[in-house]
Design a protein around this motif. Sequence first.
Motif, short mmCIF file in Angstrom:
data_model
loop_
_atom_site.label_atom_id
_atom_site.label_comp_id
_atom_site.label_asym_id
_atom_site.label_seq_id
_atom_site.Cartn_x
_atom_site.Cartn_y
_atom_site.Cartn_z
N UNK A 67 -4.81 3.67 -14.27
CA UNK A 67 -6.01 4.30 -14.81
C UNK A 67 -6.92 3.28 -15.50
N UNK A 68 -6.30 2.36 -16.21
CA UNK A 68 -7.09 1.33 -16.91
C UNK A 68 -7.84 0.45 -15.92
N UNK A 69 -7.20 0.16 -14.78
CA UNK A 69 -7.77 -0.77 -13.81
C UNK A 69 -8.36 -0.08 -12.58
N UNK A 70 -8.68 1.20 -12.70
CA UNK A 70 -9.07 1.95 -11.51
C UNK A 70 -10.33 1.39 -10.85
N UNK A 74 -10.07 0.00 -7.23
CA UNK A 74 -10.91 0.69 -6.27
C UNK A 74 -11.75 -0.29 -5.46
N UNK A 75 -12.35 -1.25 -6.13
CA UNK A 75 -13.16 -2.25 -5.43
C UNK A 75 -12.30 -3.08 -4.47
N UNK A 76 -11.07 -3.34 -4.87
CA UNK A 76 -10.19 -4.12 -4.01
C UNK A 76 -9.87 -3.35 -2.73
N UNK A 77 -9.58 -2.06 -2.84
CA UNK A 77 -9.31 -1.25 -1.65
C UNK A 77 -10.54 -1.19 -0.75
N UNK A 78 -11.71 -1.02 -1.35
CA UNK A 78 -12.95 -0.97 -0.57
C UNK A 78 -13.20 -2.30 0.13
N UNK A 84 -15.32 4.24 0.93
CA UNK A 84 -16.29 4.40 -0.14
C UNK A 84 -15.63 4.12 -1.49
N UNK A 85 -16.35 3.44 -2.36
CA UNK A 85 -15.78 3.09 -3.67
C UNK A 85 -15.35 4.34 -4.44
N UNK A 86 -16.15 5.41 -4.38
CA UNK A 86 -15.78 6.62 -5.11
C UNK A 86 -14.47 7.21 -4.56
N UNK A 87 -14.25 7.07 -3.27
CA UNK A 87 -12.98 7.53 -2.68
C UNK A 87 -11.83 6.63 -3.12
N UNK A 88 -12.07 5.34 -3.22
CA UNK A 88 -11.03 4.40 -3.65
C UNK A 88 -10.61 4.67 -5.09
N UNK A 89 -11.59 4.91 -5.95
CA UNK A 89 -11.27 5.18 -7.35
C UNK A 89 -10.50 6.49 -7.48
N UNK A 138 -2.85 1.18 6.19
CA UNK A 138 -3.98 0.69 5.42
C UNK A 138 -4.94 1.77 4.94
N UNK A 139 -4.89 2.99 5.51
CA UNK A 139 -6.00 3.93 5.25
C UNK A 139 -6.06 4.43 3.82
N UNK A 140 -4.91 4.49 3.13
CA UNK A 140 -4.87 4.77 1.70
C UNK A 140 -3.94 3.71 1.08
N UNK A 141 -4.47 2.52 0.83
CA UNK A 141 -3.59 1.39 0.53
C UNK A 141 -2.76 1.52 -0.73
N UNK A 142 -3.21 2.32 -1.70
CA UNK A 142 -2.41 2.56 -2.90
C UNK A 142 -1.62 3.87 -2.82
N UNK A 143 -2.25 4.90 -2.32
CA UNK A 143 -1.60 6.21 -2.25
C UNK A 143 -0.38 6.20 -1.34
N UNK A 144 -0.49 5.55 -0.19
CA UNK A 144 0.63 5.57 0.76
C UNK A 144 1.89 4.96 0.14
N UNK A 145 1.74 3.87 -0.59
CA UNK A 145 2.94 3.26 -1.17
C UNK A 145 3.42 4.05 -2.38
#
Length: 468
Positions: A67-70, A74-78, A84-89, A138-145
Motif C-alpha cells: 500500500x505504501x509503494x502502490x 503500479x508504474x513498474x507494472x505499467x 493502464x496505471x490506474x489498473x496497475x495501482x 504477465x497480465x497481472x504481474x503482482x496479483x498472479x503471484x
Amino acid sequence: MSTVVKKASSIKTVNPFNNETVKEFDVMSNEQVDQIIGRADQAFKSWKKTSFEKRAQVLHKVASILRTKKEELGKLATLEMGKLLKESIYEVELCANIFDYYADNGAKFLADHPLDTAHGKAFLAYEPIGVLLSVQPWNFPFYQITRSAAPNIMAGNTMVLKHASNVPQCAQIMEDIFLEAGAPKGVYTNLFIPGRDVERLVADPRIAAVSLTGSEPAGASIASAAGSKVKKSTLELGGSDPFIIMEDADLDDAAKTTVYGRMWNAGQVCVSPKRVILPESKKAEFLDKVKAIFGTLKVGDPLEADTDVAPLSSEKAAEDVAAQVAKAAEQGANVVIGGHRIDRAGAFLEPTLITDITPKMDAYFEEIFGPVYMLHTYKNVDEAIEIANATEFGLGGSVFGKDTDKAVEIARQIDTGMVYINHVTGIAPELPFGGTKNSGYGREQSPAGIYEFVNAKLIRVTDSKALY
C-alpha cells in the motif's frame, strides 16, 4: 544434487508503449538455481514450525509495504506490460487485501478439524508440504503471484517463483518486499530462468508441488511433468468467458458493462466477457449502444489518466491478436469496428467489434487475448446456453438481467468454475477463483485456496484396547 538449467539469453524489460528495452537481467546459472532451491528447502524446515501469529505478521507487513509503494509498483507494472496505471495501482491494492485476508484468517482455516467417529476421537491436521514452484504470467504481474504466495506462505510452505520473462522487475521486487517485511531468506525467492527449463525444476525432489497460470499447452506440459513425479499441481489456463444478456436486461447498463469489461487490461484478462450473447431481437438497438461507446474510447499512453485502452503486452501479442481478427474476417465474420494495428510506435491494436460469428469459424471457439469484443445472438435461452458452453474453456461467465432468480437458473447450466450475475467475472480475496474443462483445476483465494497444498492428515485417538 544439482538442478539442470541451461544458460540462455538475458531476460528483458521492453516497454510495450514504445517497444524500447528498459533493463536486462542475466539468466541464473545451474549453481544459482540449485542454491536457491536448497535455501528454500532449508527455510521450509523452520518456517513450517513458525507460529501462525509470526507468519501473519510477515503477511500483514507485506500488505503494508504494497500500500505504501502502490504508486511506484503500479508504474513498474505499467512500464513492463503496458496496462493502464490506474489498473496497475488497483492491482497492487487488491494484492494487499489478499495478503491481509490470509493473515487474518489463515490460523482459523488451518485449525484442527474434528470429525465424527463412533469410538474415541479423530481430527484433520493441516500441515504444509514443502517448497512450491509457482509459474505465473504477465497480465497481472503482482496479483498472479499473490494468489499463490499469500495462502501458501501463510500455511507454512516456502515458494520459488518463475515469473513471465517480460516482467522481471515486478518479479524481483516482490522478493525484495518479502525480505523487507521480515520473511526469512528462502521463504519466497524469484528465479530468472527461461520457461523451457521449468519442467526440469518440477522434477527436482525438493519441489513438492507446482502452481501454474498460463496457456493450455504450458499447463498440459507442467501437469504431465508433475504427474510423472507424483506431485500435485493446480492450473489456471485461461478462458473464453460468455456474457449472456437476458431479454429483460437494461441494454444501456449491459453495453457499458461489457465494453469496459472487455477493454479492461487491453482485453488481456482471462475472465473478461470475451463472448457477449444477446437476444436476436435486441441486436440492432444494442449494437448502436455498443458502437457509441466504442467511439469514445481513447487509445494511448497508459500513464495518462484519460486513456481507456492501453497497448498490448508485447509486439508479438499485438501481431497474434491482429492475425486472429484477420482470420475471423476471412472466414466470414463481420468486423464492424477496428481490427488493425495502429500506425504508431508500441504494441497497439484498435479496439475491435466483431459480429456474425458462426461455429464454422475459429473465433467461435478460441480465446482472443486482446481488445476484441465478439457479439453473438440467440433465439431462446437454450440456444444462449449452447453458445456459452461451445468452447473447451470453462473459467468464468456472467448472466445479466433483472430477474435474478432466472439468471441463477441460467448460471447453473453454464459449464464454468465461476458465474457472476449482473457483473463481469470479478476478483475478491474471499471468493474462490478457478475453472473447469480446459481452463484447468484447483482453486485460489477464499478458504479453498489455502487447502490446495497442505496435507490433510487424519489423526485418530482410540483406547489402546480397541479392536480397530
